[in-house]
Design a protein around this motif. Structure first.
Motif, PDB file in Angstrom:
ATOM      1  N   LEU A 249       0.800  -1.228   0.000  1.00 41.97           N
ATOM      2  CA  LEU A 249       0.000   0.000   0.000  1.00 41.97           C
ATOM      3  C   LEU A 249       0.833   1.280   0.000  1.00 41.97           C
ATOM      4  O   LEU A 249       0.483   2.232  -0.721  1.00 41.97           O
ATOM      5  N   PRO A 250       1.923   1.360   0.761  1.00 44.10           N
ATOM      6  CA  PRO A 250       2.704   2.607   0.737  1.00 44.10           C
ATOM      7  C   PRO A 250       3.292   2.941  -0.626  1.00 44.10           C
ATOM      8  O   PRO A 250       3.675   4.098  -0.870  1.00 44.10           O
ATOM      9  N   ARG A 251       3.338   1.973  -1.540  1.00 42.78           N
ATOM     10  CA  ARG A 251       3.899   2.215  -2.865  1.00 42.78           C
ATOM     11  C   ARG A 251       2.859   2.757  -3.850  1.00 42.78           C
ATOM     12  O   ARG A 251       3.216   3.135  -4.971  1.00 42.78           O
ATOM     13  N   LEU A 252       1.585   2.763  -3.449  1.00 41.62           N
ATOM     14  CA  LEU A 252       0.532   3.260  -4.334  1.00 41.62           C
ATOM     15  C   LEU A 252       0.385   4.771  -4.192  1.00 41.62           C
ATOM     16  O   LEU A 252       0.641   5.344  -3.137  1.00 41.62           O
ATOM     17  N   ALA A 253      -0.080   5.409  -5.264  1.00 38.83           N
ATOM     18  CA  ALA A 253      -0.080   6.873  -5.348  1.00 38.83           C
ATOM     19  C   ALA A 253      -1.178   7.510  -4.503  1.00 38.83           C
ATOM     20  O   ALA A 253      -2.297   7.005  -4.412  1.00 38.83           O
ATOM     21  N   ASP A 254      -0.855   8.649  -3.908  1.00 41.06           N
ATOM     22  CA  ASP A 254      -1.807   9.430  -3.129  1.00 41.06           C
ATOM     23  C   ASP A 254      -2.955   9.923  -4.011  1.00 41.06           C
ATOM     24  O   ASP A 254      -2.742  10.376  -5.141  1.00 41.06           O
ATOM     25  N   GLY A 255      -4.179   9.858  -3.483  1.00 36.75           N
ATOM     26  CA  GLY A 255      -5.335  10.477  -4.122  1.00 36.75           C
ATOM     27  C   GLY A 255      -5.625  10.015  -5.527  1.00 36.75           C
ATOM     28  O   GLY A 255      -6.247  10.753  -6.305  1.00 36.75           O
ATOM     29  N   ALA A 256      -5.228   8.785  -5.865  1.00 34.42           N
ATOM     30  CA  ALA A 256      -5.346   8.327  -7.253  1.00 34.42           C
ATOM     31  C   ALA A 256      -6.484   7.330  -7.470  1.00 34.42           C
ATOM     32  O   ALA A 256      -6.685   6.872  -8.597  1.00 34.42           O
ATOM     33  N   TYR A 257      -7.265   7.027  -6.431  1.00 36.95           N
ATOM     34  CA  TYR A 257      -8.240   5.939  -6.540  1.00 36.95           C
ATOM     35  C   TYR A 257      -9.648   6.415  -6.196  1.00 36.95           C
ATOM     36  O   TYR A 257      -9.856   7.271  -5.340  1.00 36.95           O
ATOM     37  N   ASP A 258     -10.607   5.804  -6.885  1.00 32.21           N
ATOM     38  CA  ASP A 258     -12.018   6.158  -6.702  1.00 32.21           C
ATOM     39  C   ASP A 258     -12.663   5.389  -5.560  1.00 32.21           C
ATOM     40  O   ASP A 258     -13.615   5.865  -4.940  1.00 32.21           O
ATOM     41  N   LEU A 259     -12.181   4.186  -5.317  1.00 38.22           N
ATOM     42  CA  LEU A 259     -12.793   3.323  -4.301  1.00 38.22           C
ATOM     43  C   LEU A 259     -11.711   2.411  -3.745  1.00 38.22           C
ATOM     44  O   LEU A 259     -10.878   1.889  -4.496  1.00 38.22           O
ATOM     45  N   VAL A 260     -11.725   2.231  -2.431  1.00 41.80           N
ATOM     46  CA  VAL A 260     -10.803   1.307  -1.762  1.00 41.80           C
ATOM     47  C   VAL A 260     -11.630   0.356  -0.912  1.00 41.80           C
ATOM     48  O   VAL A 260     -12.403   0.796  -0.056  1.00 41.80           O
ATOM     49  N   LEU A 261     -11.473  -0.938  -1.166  1.00 44.95           N
ATOM     50  CA  LEU A 261     -12.159  -1.962  -0.376  1.00 44.95           C
ATOM     51  C   LEU A 261     -11.171  -2.625   0.564  1.00 44.95           C
ATOM     52  O   LEU A 261     -10.143  -3.155   0.138  1.00 44.95           O
ATOM     53  N   VAL A 262     -11.502  -2.604   1.851  1.00 50.81           N
ATOM     54  CA  VAL A 262     -10.700  -3.265   2.877  1.00 50.81           C
ATOM     55  C   VAL A 262     -11.411  -4.555   3.264  1.00 50.81           C
ATOM     56  O   VAL A 262     -12.542  -4.529   3.757  1.00 50.81           O
ATOM     57  N   ALA A 263     -10.761  -5.672   3.026  1.00 50.84           N
ATOM     58  CA  ALA A 263     -11.333  -6.982   3.350  1.00 50.84           C
ATOM     59  C   ALA A 263     -10.183  -7.905   3.751  1.00 50.84           C
ATOM     60  O   ALA A 263      -9.049  -7.468   3.926  1.00 50.84           O
TER      61      ALA A 263
END
Length: 232
Positions: free
Chosen positions: A141-155
């Motif tokens: 996760l820390p390698r993914l870009a800030d503010g770049a996603y429309d939806l995040v699912l935590v499961a």
């Protein structure tokens, strides 16, 4: 007036709180009806069968249909799923995303993710729509870009929820949606007498989302509980 024991605004008699509070059996029937309202297709059923065989947690149909609806309403082209499992969540999410949408799905279990990819391929999901990353969410996760996603699912692994929620908030664009599955922990979260480690952890995650000024929150009873927050 529409108070207890009186009449509501339509003139219908009310007895105590029974008009607003269904009995337990009625509530259970309603939950089952909602869970079966949008049926799963053969690929989702196969993924669910595999999850049962492997004793892995799954996103239930009621929560899955809400996730699909959210992906469609957001026209979500960039989505992160934390916890691939056997691919049930991915099938629901991709079912609501535009044809050019890309799902980034993360899971530490390589064999499990490989099985999920086979199910997704069988469902006709093009390779270009799926970015499957085998690794610990804490590392990925820390390698993914800030503010770049429309939806995040935590499961997936509940122990990772606190970090996943905080990272998810960083990843979301304004107006994006954070979704946390299994937010009722098999009906244990709502019982204040339940104070075991996992129940307390999930309960605390719910409070964190509810009280975070960066989010507009809601908790739905769909599936095993779906905790939602819109990024302000």
């Amino acid at each position: 007036m529409g108070g207890p024991g009186g009449r509501d605004r339509t003139g219908t008699e009310r007895s105590g709180t029974t008009a607003a509070t269904p009995d337990a059996s009625g509530r259970a029937l309603s939950w089952t009806y909602c869970e079966e309202f949008v049926p799963e297709d053969e690929h989702q059923l196969r993924a669910r069968e595999l999850a049962l065989e492997l004793d892995r947690p799954t996103i239930l149909p009621g929560a899955g249909s809400v996730l699909r609806l959210l992906a469609a309403a957001l026209q979500a082209r960039s989505v992160v799923e934390i916890g691939t499992g056997t691919g049930i969540g991915a099938l629901w999410l991709l079912g609501g995303m535009p044809d050019d949408g890309v799902l980034t799905t993360i899971d530490p279990e390589v064999a499990l993710q490989r099985a999920a990819k086979q199910i997704l391929t069988g469902a006709g999901v093009r390779p270009s729509r799926l970015r499957a990353i085998a690794g610990r969410p804490a590392d990925v996760l820390p390698r993914l870009a800030d503010g770049a996603y429309d939806l995040v699912l935590v499961a997936g692994d509940v122990h990772g929820y606190p970090l996943a929620v905080e990272e998810g908030l960083r990843l979301l664009r304004p107006g994006g949606v954070l979704a946390v599955d299994a937010a009722l922990a098999r009906d244990k979260v709502a019982n204040p007498a339940r104070r075991d480690e996992l129940t307390t952890l999930v309960r605390d995650v719910g409070r964190t989302v509810r009280d975070d000024d960066r989010l507009l929150p809601a908790l739905l009873p769909s599936g095993d509980g779906l905790l939602l927050g819109v990024r302000r």
